[in-house]
Write an enzyme that holds these catalytic residues in place. Structure first.
Site, short mmCIF file in Angstrom:
data_model
loop_
_atom_site.label_atom_id
_atom_site.label_comp_id
_atom_site.label_asym_id
_atom_site.label_seq_id
_atom_site.Cartn_x
_atom_site.Cartn_y
_atom_site.Cartn_z
N LYS A 33 0.86 -1.18 0.00
CA LYS A 33 0.00 0.00 0.00
C LYS A 33 0.89 1.22 0.00
CE LYS A 33 -4.45 0.78 0.53
NZ LYS A 33 -5.41 -0.23 0.09
N1 GLU Z 1 -7.28 0.01 -3.11
C1 GLU Z 1 -8.06 -1.16 -3.29
C2 GLU Z 1 -8.04 -2.01 -2.04
O1 GLU Z 1 -7.80 -1.52 -0.95
C3 GLU Z 1 -7.67 -1.93 -4.54
C4 GLU Z 1 -6.29 -2.42 -4.60
C5 GLU Z 1 -5.86 -2.98 -5.95
O2 GLU Z 1 -6.68 -3.08 -6.85
O3 GLU Z 1 -4.68 -3.30 -6.07
O4 GLU Z 1 -8.34 -3.17 -2.05
#
Ligand code: GLU
Length: 427
Positions: free
Chosen positions: A113
């Site tokens: 993240k």
């Molecule tokens: N930000 C989204 C999540 O927290 C999607 C992450 C992604 O598609 O890599 O799951």
């Protein structure tokens, strides 16, 4: 979202919360002690400070993060958010949850993240573009199409992903440029984005609510629901539930909370929010306080905003049958305990909001194979994957007689434990 009711919850950090959830699950399933040591830590934590020239000619410095938790199951994967609360503790937590999320739904990704610590509402579109581009430039080879694949998250969208992928490909050697568009998912459709990615997280939430309704003999056409956060996830979940005839009675976002016992039209509300930036002042709505919002009598609550909203002080206020967590980490440990004691069902975040990363995986595959799938195909595959995860969590909860959060952790940890046992530890 109001933080006024979350004072106690602020005392334990988000990552401490994640660790405690992990420890509880690890104990119940007797997770291998050595593997536990690995998973307790993030693998890489990248912090970048970078300058951007503002519209008025000034230079401002920004801080960005990318935390890579684990890549045993596949490349690091997870969104990038733009928010003033972004810090290393939050990034660690969210990166760790991404590892569990992909493991539960059985896609070949690890967890990561990232984000930039900014309030995006304070910047012009041109400045946001420059911040996005400089952030990706600063991350450089710390991301890559087979290594670490970002996507949208809070306050980022397909347009921002477009600028980011353009920056990435423009800074690699010319003969490689066409091969690396899958470095980022959630892109605009014309740039290799997937149909259905935009609504994917909300769609996943709704597929799971439908399954829960089937399992509990609950008639969704008579259901009332409330949504916290009306961005991508909340608005899509609300719009998709509308087709069942369910009644959207209360909505809350940064601008306030609104109520209407006869229900709001989710599509109209979504258009209003696009125009005005928030739910406040929507026609035929009664403004209510944060506390009254939480006390709303409804069948389903979809928290789709930020972390730690359901905690020691707020969990006992809820008057719902089901909490379906569209957001990451909306419930803390004390909140979980209260929900369980009160018999409120929970579809935990690491299962409930996995639709986004599932369709990101489909986008990544389409890019690698130079394919473009039909929307029906994407939806059908999404439904299969997320419901498969649901069944696994359901079975695990029955087996260990534990709540669904812990069951979801056990499903995830079991998969990663198996991978480590198969691979061994180098050297
Ligand atoms: N930000 C989204 C999540 O927290 C999607 C992450 C992604 O598609 O890599 O799951």
């Amino acid at each position: 979202m109001s933080k006024t009711l979350s004072k106690n919850a602020e005392e334990i950090s988000l990552y401490e919360n994640v660790k405690k959830q992990f420890d509880t699950a690890a104990k119940i399933m007797s997770l291998d002690k050595d593997i536990s040591k690995i998973l307790e830590k993030t693998t890489n934590e990248i912090v970048v400070n970078f300058p951007v020239k503002m519209d008025d000619g000034r230079t401002e410095m920004f801080t960005g993060y990318r935390v890579q938790h684990n890549n045993a199951a596949g490349p690091y994967k997870g969104g990038l958010r733009f928010h003033h609360d972004v810090d290393i503790d939050e990034m660690r937590s969210l990166a760790t949850w991404m590892t569990w999320k992909s493991a539960i739904v059985g896609i070949p990704f690890g967890g990561a993240k990232g984000g930039v610590e900014i309030d995006p509402s304070k910047y012009s579109k041109r400045e946001i573009e420059k911040i996005s581009r400089r952030f990706i430039f600063a991350l450089g080879a710390n991301i890559g199409p087979e290594y670490d694949i970002p996507a949208p998250d809070v306050n980022t969208n397909a347009q921002i992903m477009g600028w980011m992928v353009d920056t990435y490909v423009s800074t690699t050697s010319p003969n490689n440029r066409q091969h690396c568009f899958h470095v980022i998912t959630g892109k605009p459709i014309d740039l290799g984005g997937s149909l259905g990615r935009d609504k994917a997280t909300g769609q996943g939430v709704v597929f799971l609510i439908e399954q829960w309704a089937k399992d509990t003999n609950f008639d969704l056409s008579k259901a009332s629901y409330m949504v916290q956060g009306f961005g991508n996830v909340g608005s899509w979940a609300a719009k998709l539930l509308k087709k069942h005839g369910s009644n959207l009675v209360a909505v809350e976002d940064m601008t306030g909370a609104i109520f209407n016992a006869n229900g709001f039209d989710a599509d109209e509300l979504s258009e209003y929010v696009q125009k005005t930036g928030g739910v406040k002042g929507f026609e035929n709505s009664e403004p209510i306080s944060h506390e009254d919002f939480l006390r709303t009598r409804a069948d389903i609550f979809i928290p789709a905003a930020l972390e730690k909203q359901i905690n020691e002080e707020t969990a006992h206020l809820l008057n719902v049958k089901l909490v379906a967590e569209g957001a990451n980490g909306p419930t803390d440990l004390a909140g979980d305990k209260i929900l369980e004691e009160r018999g409120i069902h929970l579809i935990p975040d690491i299962l409930c909001n996995a639709g986004g990363v599932i369709v990101s995986y489909f986008e990544w595959l389409q890019n690698k194979r130079s394919e473009a799938w039909e929307l029906e195909q994407v939806d059908e595959k999404l439904s299969k994957k997320i419901l498969h995860g649901y069944k696994k969590v359901q079975k695990m909860a029955e087996k260990h007689k534990c709540n669904w959060r812990i069951a979801a952790y056990i499903v995830a940890l079991s998969r990663i434990e198996t991978i480590y046992k198969d691979r061994g530890i180098f050297p």
